[in-house]
Design an enzyme around this catalytic site. Structure first.
Site, PDB file in Angstrom:
ATOM      1  CG  ASP A 150     -99.329 -60.087  34.092  1.00 29.20           C
ATOM      2  OD1 ASP A 150     -98.412 -60.936  34.127  1.00 29.20           O
ATOM      3  OD2 ASP A 150     -99.362 -59.069  34.802  1.00 29.20           O
TER       4      ASP A 150
HETATM    5  N1  URA Z   1     -95.836 -55.838  34.237  1.00 31.05           N
HETATM    6  C1  URA Z   1     -96.934 -56.474  34.693  1.00 31.05           C
HETATM    7  O1  URA Z   1     -97.296 -56.318  35.864  1.00 31.05           O
HETATM    8  N2  URA Z   1     -97.643 -57.231  33.842  1.00 31.05           N
HETATM    9  C2  URA Z   1     -97.304 -57.406  32.537  1.00 31.05           C
HETATM   10  O2  URA Z   1     -97.997 -58.107  31.812  1.00 31.05           O
HETATM   11  C3  URA Z   1     -96.142 -56.753  32.072  1.00 31.05           C
HETATM   12  C4  URA Z   1     -95.429 -55.973  32.928  1.00 31.05           C
END
Ligand code: URA
Length: 235
Positions: free
Chosen positions: A104
């Site tokens: 993310d």
């Molecule tokens: N899980 C998430 O919620 N975000 C990420 O970036 C990676 C795993």
């Protein structure tokens, strides 16, 4: 066999236009003979290419390790937002690199960037069981309920998650180890327990851990030994 200009563009910072100019200036040699046209066919396994008397070292694929900062999206290009490819040195820019998996925008840590599609598939496919480990900070204390829930399988709206390990490391902190990577998976898993993820940092893919000397925002090639560590089984 591939076109001379295509090979040079993929292995160097030169553009097709630059290659044309260099050919006119007689500054490109193939097997020590002056190259006369950009479409000349070259075999990267046998032929040598020199530009300005320096030989190009061919690399079939590139594997980069990045310590991803917040604020960058896991994409190759975007009109408005900064992408992880913006953190890659210019010399790789013509290779068609892409991030092997997504983090993310607000997640930090270990990210692999490559142009080897098969390698990316092997580390991302849940069938290959390559684990991903994250350090997590929550807005509420971590509970044993969460740990047991992760171990038994959390149900999300797109199906049940594969079993995940949760190791409690502090009142609000834990490490989570997954073998799949669904959209916002960790955030949604903790959401099932009424918890919000405040910080998320990926620290390992398989047996490859984020090197402590790799500063946030820095990126370098992985060694062969590091690459092998990604898919080797713990034992
Ligand atoms: N899980 C998430 O919620 N975000 C990420 O970036 C990676 C795993």
């Amino acid at each position: 066999m591939d076109r001379l200009d295509k090979i040079i563009v993929s292995q160097t910072e030169y553009s097709r236009k630059d290659v044309k100019k260099l050919i006119i200036q007689k500054r490109i040699l193939v097997n020590n003979e002056i190259a006369s046209k950009p479409e000349f066919k070259v075999d990267i396994l046998k032929d040598t290419i020199k530009i300005n008397d320096r030989e190009i070292n061919f690399q079939k694929f590139v594997y980069l390790i990045l310590n991803k900062p917040k604020g960058f999206i896991s994409a190759t290009e975007d009109k408005k937002q900064k992408t992880v490819l913006d953190l890659v040195p210019d010399k790789y820019k013509n290779r068609g690199l892409f991030p092997a998996g997504r983090l993310d925008k607000d997640t930090t840590g270990l990210m692999l960037i490559t142009d080897d599609g098969e390698f990316a598939h092997n580390i991302l496919s849940p069938k290959k069981h390559v684990s991903k480990e994250y350090e997590v900070t929550l807005d509420i204390p971590v509970t044993e309920d969460m740990r047991d829930g992760f171990k038994n399988g959390v149900k999300l709206n797109d199906g049940e998650c594969k079993l995940a390990e949760l190791i409690i490391t502090g009142k609000y902190t834990c490490n989570v180890i997954l073998t799949e990577g669904r959209y916002h998976q960790i955030k949604r898993m903790f959401g099932c327990f009424g918890a919000k993820v405040i910080e998320l940092n990926r620290v390992a893919i398989g047996n490859l851990r984020l090197p402590i000397d790799l500063k946030v925002g820095d990126c370098r090639e992985v060694s062969i030994e590091e690459k092998n560590r990604i898919t080797e089984r713990k034992g």
